[in-house]
Design a protein around this motif. Sequence first.
Motif, PDB file in Angstrom:
ATOM      1  N   ARG A 126     -31.818  43.955 -57.228  1.00 46.61           N
ATOM      2  CA  ARG A 126     -30.830  43.498 -56.250  1.00 46.61           C
ATOM      3  C   ARG A 126     -30.590  42.001 -56.360  1.00 46.61           C
ATOM      4  NH1 ARG A 126     -33.093  45.453 -51.425  1.00 46.61           N
ATOM      5  NH2 ARG A 126     -33.539  43.306 -50.870  1.00 46.61           N
ATOM      6  N   ARG A 167     -27.901  41.471 -59.042  1.00 47.18           N
ATOM      7  CA  ARG A 167     -26.550  41.956 -58.724  1.00 47.18           C
ATOM      8  C   ARG A 167     -25.752  40.924 -57.952  1.00 47.18           C
ATOM      9  NH1 ARG A 167     -28.729  46.947 -56.160  1.00 47.18           N
ATOM     10  NH2 ARG A 167     -29.522  47.955 -58.028  1.00 47.18           N
ATOM     11  N   GLY A 168     -24.559  40.634 -58.444  1.00 48.34           N
ATOM     12  CA  GLY A 168     -23.721  39.657 -57.753  1.00 48.34           C
ATOM     13  C   GLY A 168     -24.220  38.256 -57.978  1.00 48.34           C
ATOM     14  N   LEU A 180     -19.586  42.053 -61.089  1.00 49.33           N
ATOM     15  CA  LEU A 180     -18.763  43.227 -61.401  1.00 49.33           C
ATOM     16  C   LEU A 180     -17.396  43.088 -60.754  1.00 49.33           C
ATOM     17  CD1 LEU A 180     -18.447  46.148 -62.506  1.00 49.33           C
ATOM     18  CD2 LEU A 180     -19.497  46.960 -60.408  1.00 49.33           C
ATOM     19  N   PHE A 201     -13.624  43.027 -42.916  1.00 51.11           N
ATOM     20  CA  PHE A 201     -14.170  41.669 -42.983  1.00 51.11           C
ATOM     21  C   PHE A 201     -13.190  40.735 -43.683  1.00 51.11           C
ATOM     22  CE2 PHE A 201     -17.963  44.412 -42.843  1.00 51.11           C
ATOM     23  CZ  PHE A 201     -18.537  43.917 -41.691  1.00 51.11           C
ATOM     24  N   GLN A 210     -16.517  37.866 -47.306  1.00 52.43           N
ATOM     25  CA  GLN A 210     -16.950  38.659 -48.452  1.00 52.43           C
ATOM     26  C   GLN A 210     -17.284  37.769 -49.645  1.00 52.43           C
ATOM     27  OE1 GLN A 210     -15.065  42.648 -48.822  1.00 52.43           O
ATOM     28  NE2 GLN A 210     -13.804  42.040 -47.084  1.00 52.43           N
ATOM     29  N   GLU A 254     -20.813  36.201 -48.957  1.00 53.08           N
ATOM     30  CA  GLU A 254     -22.003  37.053 -48.977  1.00 53.08           C
ATOM     31  C   GLU A 254     -22.962  36.769 -50.134  1.00 53.08           C
ATOM     32  OE1 GLU A 254     -21.386  41.135 -46.473  1.00 53.08           O
ATOM     33  OE2 GLU A 254     -20.730  41.082 -48.543  1.00 53.08           O
ATOM     34  N   ARG A 287     -26.686  35.117 -49.864  1.00 46.92           N
ATOM     35  CA  ARG A 287     -27.829  35.942 -50.238  1.00 46.92           C
ATOM     36  C   ARG A 287     -28.583  35.378 -51.434  1.00 46.92           C
ATOM     37  NH1 ARG A 287     -29.928  39.665 -48.352  1.00 46.92           N
ATOM     38  NH2 ARG A 287     -28.224  39.833 -46.853  1.00 46.92           N
ATOM     39  N   HIS A 288     -27.836  34.992 -52.486  1.00 45.85           N
ATOM     40  CA  HIS A 288     -28.520  34.619 -53.725  1.00 45.85           C
ATOM     41  C   HIS A 288     -28.794  33.129 -53.811  1.00 45.85           C
ATOM     42  CE1 HIS A 288     -28.023  38.670 -55.096  1.00 45.85           C
ATOM     43  NE2 HIS A 288     -26.705  38.596 -55.028  1.00 45.85           N
ATOM     44  N   ILE A 346     -15.411  36.673 -56.022  1.00 50.33           N
ATOM     45  CA  ILE A 346     -16.689  37.223 -55.548  1.00 50.33           C
ATOM     46  C   ILE A 346     -17.621  37.466 -56.735  1.00 50.33           C
ATOM     47  CG2 ILE A 346     -17.804  39.225 -54.477  1.00 50.33           C
ATOM     48  CD1 ILE A 346     -15.296  39.538 -52.738  1.00 50.33           C
ATOM     49  N   LYS A 370     -22.779  46.772 -52.600  1.00 47.65           N
ATOM     50  CA  LYS A 370     -24.041  46.913 -53.335  1.00 47.65           C
ATOM     51  C   LYS A 370     -24.011  46.028 -54.583  1.00 47.65           C
ATOM     52  CE  LYS A 370     -24.930  51.715 -52.020  1.00 47.65           C
ATOM     53  NZ  LYS A 370     -24.784  53.094 -52.519  1.00 47.65           N
ATOM     54  N   ALA A 371     -22.856  45.967 -55.246  1.00 44.08           N
ATOM     55  CA  ALA A 371     -22.734  45.185 -56.475  1.00 44.08           C
ATOM     56  C   ALA A 371     -22.852  43.691 -56.203  1.00 44.08           C
ATOM     57  CB  ALA A 371     -21.408  45.487 -57.171  1.00 44.08           C
ATOM     58  N   ARG A 372     -22.731  43.284 -54.949  1.00 42.57           N
ATOM     59  CA  ARG A 372     -22.933  41.880 -54.590  1.00 42.57           C
ATOM     60  C   ARG A 372     -24.395  41.597 -54.281  1.00 42.57           C
ATOM     61  NH1 ARG A 372     -18.992  41.843 -49.844  1.00 42.57           N
ATOM     62  NH2 ARG A 372     -17.667  43.294 -50.964  1.00 42.57           N
ATOM     63  N   GLY A 373     -25.217  42.654 -54.350  1.00 42.15           N
ATOM     64  CA  GLY A 373     -26.640  42.458 -54.093  1.00 42.15           C
ATOM     65  C   GLY A 373     -27.021  42.608 -52.641  1.00 42.15           C
ATOM     66  N   GLU A 374     -26.142  43.205 -51.838  1.00 38.58           N
ATOM     67  CA  GLU A 374     -26.480  43.422 -50.431  1.00 38.58           C
ATOM     68  C   GLU A 374     -27.592  44.473 -50.332  1.00 38.58           C
ATOM     69  OE1 GLU A 374     -24.718  42.113 -47.299  1.00 38.58           O
ATOM     70  OE2 GLU A 374     -24.905  40.668 -48.918  1.00 38.58           O
ATOM     71  N   ARG A 427     -28.135  46.679 -44.884  1.00 39.28           N
ATOM     72  CA  ARG A 427     -26.894  45.975 -44.536  1.00 39.28           C
ATOM     73  C   ARG A 427     -25.672  46.753 -45.006  1.00 39.28           C
ATOM     74  NH1 ARG A 427     -25.363  40.769 -42.974  1.00 39.28           N
ATOM     75  NH2 ARG A 427     -23.617  40.874 -44.389  1.00 39.28           N
ATOM     76  N   PRO A 442      -8.740  45.444 -37.968  1.00 39.89           N
ATOM     77  CA  PRO A 442      -7.944  44.252 -38.319  1.00 39.89           C
ATOM     78  C   PRO A 442      -6.555  44.625 -38.823  1.00 39.89           C
ATOM     79  CG  PRO A 442     -10.076  44.226 -39.420  1.00 39.89           C
ATOM     80  CD  PRO A 442      -9.934  45.572 -38.789  1.00 39.89           C
TER      81      PRO A 442
END
Lengths: 330, 316
Positions: free
Chosen positions: A98, A101-102, A107, A120, A125, A128, A132-133, A180, B218-222, B226, B310
Amino acid sequence: MNQVSVLAQNIPVESHAEASLLEVRDFSLRRKKATVLDRITLSLSPGETLGLIGESGAGKSTLAMALIGLLRAPEVEIEGSLRFRGTELTALKEADFRRLRGNKIGLIFQDATAALNPCFTVGKQIAEPLRRHLGLSASACRARAVELMQSVGIPEPRLRLDAYPHELSGGMQQRIMIAIALACNPELLLADEPTSALDVTIQAQIMELILDRVRALNSSAIFVLHDLALGAQVCDRIAVMYAGQIVEEGPSERVLNAPLHPYTQGLKSCVVELGMPTLTPIPGQIPPLDAMPNGCRFAPRCPKAQAICGEQRPETQTRDGRQVACWFID
Amino acid sequence: MWQATFTKLGQTLLVLLLVSVASFSFLKLAPGDPVTIMLGSDYSKASYDQLTQELGLDQPVIVQYGHWLANFVRGDWGTSYITNQNIFELAVFQALPVTLTLAAFSLLIALVIGIPTGVMAALYRNSWVDVLATTLAIGGNAFPSFYLGIILIWVFGVGLGWFPTLGFVAPWDDFWQGMWHLALPAITLGAWYVGLIARITRSSLLEVMGQPYILAAKARGEPGWRVVWVHGMRNVLMPLITVIGLQLGGMLRGAVMTEVVFSLPGLGMMITSAVLNREYIVIQAGIMLTGVLFVVLNLMVDQTYQFLDPRLRRRK
Ligand SMILES: Nc1ncnc2c1ncn2[C@@H]1O[C@H](COP(=O)(O)OP(=O)(O)OP(=O)(O)O)[C@@H](O)[C@H]1O
Ligand SMILES: [Mg+2]
């Protein structure tokens, strides 16, 4: 924990000198006994771009999903090895994956409209992965998000920061997706048909933008594309996939100008003849996963097929600077 | 957006008008002559005519309706024959808060139990968790609330003596006493809602989790929690609010039943005892107030929905 910090920081690659960023070796992926990816072997050096070409159902998206760790055991059955900066991805714990990722692996999805959460704001977005990273504070996230939006060519980013996805056009949404994916300066960018959901008039623009950003960040990238000619134009190297296998892989201009595998030749002829990636010149279609031929998977459609093709799988051989899997390379 | 609001307001007024006509006709159609009831058994023709005139009953029906509506809007709802209480005060200041408290507390219980149950059922679909949750959900929905109420009274009130079996203490007077008295009624009324909320949560979440934006998160590492509770559930809120709104009528009906079973002095109890006593003007006030309440709650649900999605909000 130790391994985590190694991954999270920019510590030099641990393997050999010419060190590739990504090493895929004999990687197979099975879904309920159906072999979706069959002994894929690939390598990617830092800063290199690879085009993954093949018709629908070849397994291109599946490979991308496996590379970013969204398709893993035990959900699917996996064999072989995926090494990223010397780390074996298939053995990585989920929590450690994890963190890649990102962050180190980004991706870009095909359809940005569907891949952005409608509830959101785009600013949230983009923020994020930064939060996180990179652990940025809320205000630092906003500032960085504005920079990122600027870098992907969004006019008046400060105003757009608090916009919801539906308030932006399809092209703008894809630019947000790119922002992103590139937020944490990934070393590997995966772009799964990044322009095919867009209006033809802006496809070239967006492709150009991604290439620009990838070069600016000196990242490696894998582009999933349908179009052999576009792939050859955009990428350093091309890998042609058919029914879960890589049938030919090598430098772009060689693969495009002098394809060795009959499937690549077929792909090329339809590009040349029609000027667009329709596959009609190759008769037939990819066999269903549960009815794959034992030998060469392309044999039933191949104009050059002989008895052996249907019986035995051709080994991949190096020829003229590329990897080809065919019994009859002329 | 403005047009939608105006349309909604127009609809609301129309519904209120229909409710008022219905509850006015109810009084007209009810058996018995209000004048004779008020005068008792012994009266003269003169006093009968006088009272008829005072009450305006000699005027055309449409004029009577106009007067009645004006009085209603002014809050002049008359006085109970039996308790001599001001009906407006009885209904709005005494009964309504009880019903609202009961409904809100039940909804809270239903959400607190229903949402996690639905989420678990979706995440572990087709496992025993899912089967159990679905069974409970259907069971809770199918079980009649008055029956559940009686069982709860019997077991936890009479048998174990853990909870009081009747009466109401306002939580704003004494919070813990209030909660203690509300526990069994709120569970009774909430049980019916739990199943519904769990089912909607499950099916909506299953749909949402298949969306590309979930994969993108998920691909952002969440992390997984969450992805489910923020990225997923934020999108489940909209269908959830819709269904809660659609079932408000059922909630009010259930509240009437529950109030009677637990002797809570709410709107349901007020209407029920008015029916038993044939106090038509109290019944009428009850109908009107329930109608207004229903319409106002619906309007609130609608606004909440607009606020949550929204895509329905501002457009640039
Ligand atoms: N969720 C899934 N469950 C089962 N099989 C799947 C699933 N997703 C894909 N497949 C199968 O895996 C194979 C490869 O699919 P994949 O999506 O990777 O192809 P692709 O090359 O990306 O095609 P396209 O160009 O249409 O995107 C196909 O045969 C497909 O039917
Ligand atoms: Mg695909």
